[in-house]
Design a protein around this motif. Structure first.
Motif, PDB file in Angstrom:
ATOM      1  N   GLU A 149       0.841  -1.217   0.000  1.00 39.61           N
ATOM      2  CA  GLU A 149       0.000   0.000   0.000  1.00 39.61           C
ATOM      3  C   GLU A 149       0.869   1.257   0.000  1.00 39.61           C
ATOM      4  OE1 GLU A 149      -3.987  -1.721   2.230  1.00 39.61           O
ATOM      5  OE2 GLU A 149      -2.779  -0.216   3.300  1.00 39.61           O
ATOM      6  N   ARG A 150       1.920   1.217   0.786  1.00 36.21           N
ATOM      7  CA  ARG A 150       2.802   2.389   0.858  1.00 36.21           C
ATOM      8  C   ARG A 150       3.498   2.632  -0.486  1.00 36.21           C
ATOM      9  NH1 ARG A 150       6.197   3.541   6.119  1.00 36.21           N
ATOM     10  NH2 ARG A 150       4.334   4.698   6.665  1.00 36.21           N
ATOM     11  N   PHE A 151       3.985   1.556  -1.095  1.00 37.30           N
ATOM     12  CA  PHE A 151       4.648   1.721  -2.395  1.00 37.30           C
ATOM     13  C   PHE A 151       3.655   2.197  -3.449  1.00 37.30           C
ATOM     14  CE2 PHE A 151       8.748  -1.069  -1.994  1.00 37.30           C
ATOM     15  CZ  PHE A 151       9.172  -0.255  -0.963  1.00 37.30           C
ATOM     16  N   ALA A 152       2.408   1.709  -3.352  1.00 40.54           N
ATOM     17  CA  ALA A 152       1.393   2.151  -4.326  1.00 40.54           C
ATOM     18  C   ALA A 152       1.151   3.652  -4.166  1.00 40.54           C
ATOM     19  CB  ALA A 152       0.107   1.367  -4.129  1.00 40.54           C
ATOM     20  N   SER A 153       1.112   4.122  -2.905  1.00 45.20           N
ATOM     21  CA  SER A 153       0.838   5.553  -2.675  1.00 45.20           C
ATOM     22  C   SER A 153       1.990   6.416  -3.194  1.00 45.20           C
ATOM     23  CB  SER A 153       0.586   5.825  -1.195  1.00 45.20           C
ATOM     24  OG  SER A 153       1.800   5.760  -0.480  1.00 45.20           O
ATOM     25  N   ARG A 154       3.203   5.845  -3.224  1.00 48.77           N
ATOM     26  CA  ARG A 154       4.355   6.609  -3.737  1.00 48.77           C
ATOM     27  C   ARG A 154       4.630   6.290  -5.206  1.00 48.77           C
ATOM     28  NH1 ARG A 154       8.569   4.739   0.755  1.00 48.77           N
ATOM     29  NH2 ARG A 154       7.660   5.714   2.589  1.00 48.77           N
ATOM     30  N   ALA A 155       3.827   5.408  -5.788  1.00 52.23           N
ATOM     31  CA  ALA A 155       4.035   4.944  -7.175  1.00 52.23           C
ATOM     32  C   ALA A 155       5.458   4.428  -7.368  1.00 52.23           C
ATOM     33  CB  ALA A 155       3.706   6.051  -8.179  1.00 52.23           C
ATOM     34  N   SER A 156       5.986   3.730  -6.338  1.00 46.06           N
ATOM     35  CA  SER A 156       7.375   3.249  -6.411  1.00 46.06           C
ATOM     36  C   SER A 156       7.507   2.076  -7.362  1.00 46.06           C
ATOM     37  CB  SER A 156       7.833   2.771  -5.032  1.00 46.06           C
ATOM     38  OG  SER A 156       7.714   3.767  -4.083  1.00 46.06           O
ATOM     39  N   LYS A 157       8.520   2.133  -8.215  1.00 51.06           N
ATOM     40  CA  LYS A 157       8.915   0.971  -9.021  1.00 51.06           C
ATOM     41  C   LYS A 157      10.404   0.800  -8.812  1.00 51.06           C
ATOM     42  CE  LYS A 157       5.436   0.686 -12.552  1.00 51.06           C
ATOM     43  NZ  LYS A 157       5.128   0.820 -13.968  1.00 51.06           N
ATOM     44  N   ILE A 158      10.787  -0.383  -8.339  1.00 49.88           N
ATOM     45  CA  ILE A 158      12.172  -0.550  -7.914  1.00 49.88           C
ATOM     46  C   ILE A 158      12.856  -1.700  -8.648  1.00 49.88           C
ATOM     47  CG2 ILE A 158      11.880   0.548  -5.663  1.00 49.88           C
ATOM     48  CD1 ILE A 158      11.327  -2.132  -4.419  1.00 49.88           C
TER      49      ILE A 158
END
Ligand code: NZQ
Ligand code: ZN
Length: 384
Positions: A357-366
């Motif tokens: 959820e946190r990565f989705a909110s930051r639109a993170s792609k790693i």
């Protein structure tokens, strides 16, 4: 090999009795703030050595910087810096004290409204106080890089920043002062350094022969010297080899001209932020699962790793790569490091939900191909 521009400005002062050299490394007129953690330096003689080296200067102290240093605490130090017109910071401790001090250095000169923006919004660090360091825990490489990782209690976040101005001007590395470390911290340091090398090595081949061989040298040294220094804490040479390996793992050299993959660290930081698990523990849990998830993309380098570092004779790349990962996890276990979320009392379902959820909110792609999105992060954590 990819193009690169590289400069590492940190002067390394290495060896027994080196703390005394600080007297020649900080100007006589500086107003120095010595920063430290929860008090280990007052029990192992480091504090006395530092104060003796600083004799004659105007010295202030700021203690109490926590492991996974807290933004809230560091702001108190920033206030002290401003109030006392501090001109030089001397960090004495492990990665947390060093990172915290880098943040104090930048925040003290920050002209924006909220210094947290340096971390959360990548606000550019345009000025910072100069800093030096006395390292007491070999692990992070913070003593010779420009990175810092800061946690915020109020929001359960852990974020990083990097700046040329974050490099210490000098770092004193006296292996003897690390001999008071408990076994758990030595183990953490070995694993953290190992994963730093992994994240700059296990991506895809770009014919960077010297970087590969340097990385393999660090792996092999950690595998040989790590167990020795864990068992025989007073063996100077074994400890010296760990200290210098950990510095070289993240002082920039092995990462030049090669793709890098910091996804294990990114996910690991979230596990520390939500559950308080130690930094190295989070990495030992995430790395094997994440690498298996990314196997098709990492197979060639992991097969090379298995053969060159562990002497695996298998000629099939897929099998060799898997054997290398098994050897790695066995190595972590041999150091006493546990490698599943359950081992730390964390529910994989809960971790997968919170972190994705946190990565989705930051639109993170790693990852080195930006191939790991929020959903993939959730899948990885479910398998941890
Ligand atoms: O606080 P004190 O009392 O000093 O005790 C510390 C702390 O409890 C103790 N310790 C340190 N030196 C000692 C000692 N105890 C006895 N004898 C000594 N000589 O060890 C405990 C852990 O210290 P800490 O500084 O938290 O550990 P470490 O060096 O592993 O640092 C971890 C932090 O660094 C960040 C991590 O995320 C974490 O916040 N990292 C920083 C990086 C960087 N700047 O490049 C990269 C890393 O990947 C990492 O993310
Ligand atoms: Zn790390």
């Amino acid at each position: 090999m990819e193009n690169f521009v590289f400069r590492n400005p940190t002067r390394i002062v290495f060896g027994k009795g080196s703390i005394a050299q600080i007297k020649d490394l900080i100007g006589a007129k500086e107003r120095v703030l010595v920063t430290y953690g929860g008090g280990s330096i007052k029990k192992n003689g480091v504090y006395e050595q530092v104060m003796a080296a600083l004799a004659g200067r105007t010295v202030f102290e700021f203690g109490g910087i926590q492991p996974n240093p807290l933004y809230e605490t560091l702001l108190e130090a920033v206030a002290l810096v401003k109030q006392q017109k501090i001109t030089y910071l001397l960090a004495v401790g492990g990665g947390s004290v060093l990172d915290g001090t880098k943040f104090i250095a930048a925040a003290a000169k920050y002209r924006g409204k909220e210094p947290w923006d340096i971390l959360a919004k990548s606000a550019q660090v345009k000025a910072a106080l100069p800093l030096g360091a006395v390292l007491t825990l070999p692990a992070t490489g913070s003593e010779s890089n420009g990175f810092a990782v800061i946690s915020r209690k109020s929001t359960q976040e852990k974020r990083a920043f990097g700046s040329e101005l974050g490099f210490p001007q000098f770092s004193v590395l006296d292996p003897e002062v690390t001999m008071s470390l408990p076994a758990k911290q030595v183990r953490n340091g070995i694993v953290d350094a190992f994963v730093h090398v992994m994240e700059q090595y296990a991506t895809y081949p770009v014919n960077a022969a010297i970087q590969d061989r340097q990385a393999e040298a660090i792996f092999k040294t950690l595998i040989e010297e790590g167990p020795k220094t864990l068992k025989d804490t007073q063996n100077y040479d074994a400890r010296a080899n760990l200290v210098w390996s950990a510095t070289q793992a993240l002082n920039g050299w092995i990462g030049q001209g090669v793709p890098q993959d910091w996804s294990t660290h990114m996910i690991g930081h979230e596990l520390t932020a939500f559950y308080g698990v130690d930094h190295a523990e989070s990495l030992a849990v995430v790395m094997p699962v994440l690498f298996r998830h990314e196997m098709p993309r990492k197979q060639a380098k992991l097969a090379q790793y298995a053969r060159r570092v562990w002497g695996v004779a298998e000629t099939d790349d897929a099998k060799a790569a898997e054997m290398g990962l098994v050897k790695t996890v066995d190595f972590y276990h041999s150091l006493g490091m546990k490698t599943t979320l359950a081992d730390y009392g964390i529910s994989p379902q809960d971790a997968a939900k919170k972190v994705s959820e946190r990565f989705a909110s930051r639109a993170s792609k790693i990852g080195e191909h930006q191939a790991i999105d929020a959903a993939a992060t959730g899948q990885i954590l479910l398998a941890c």
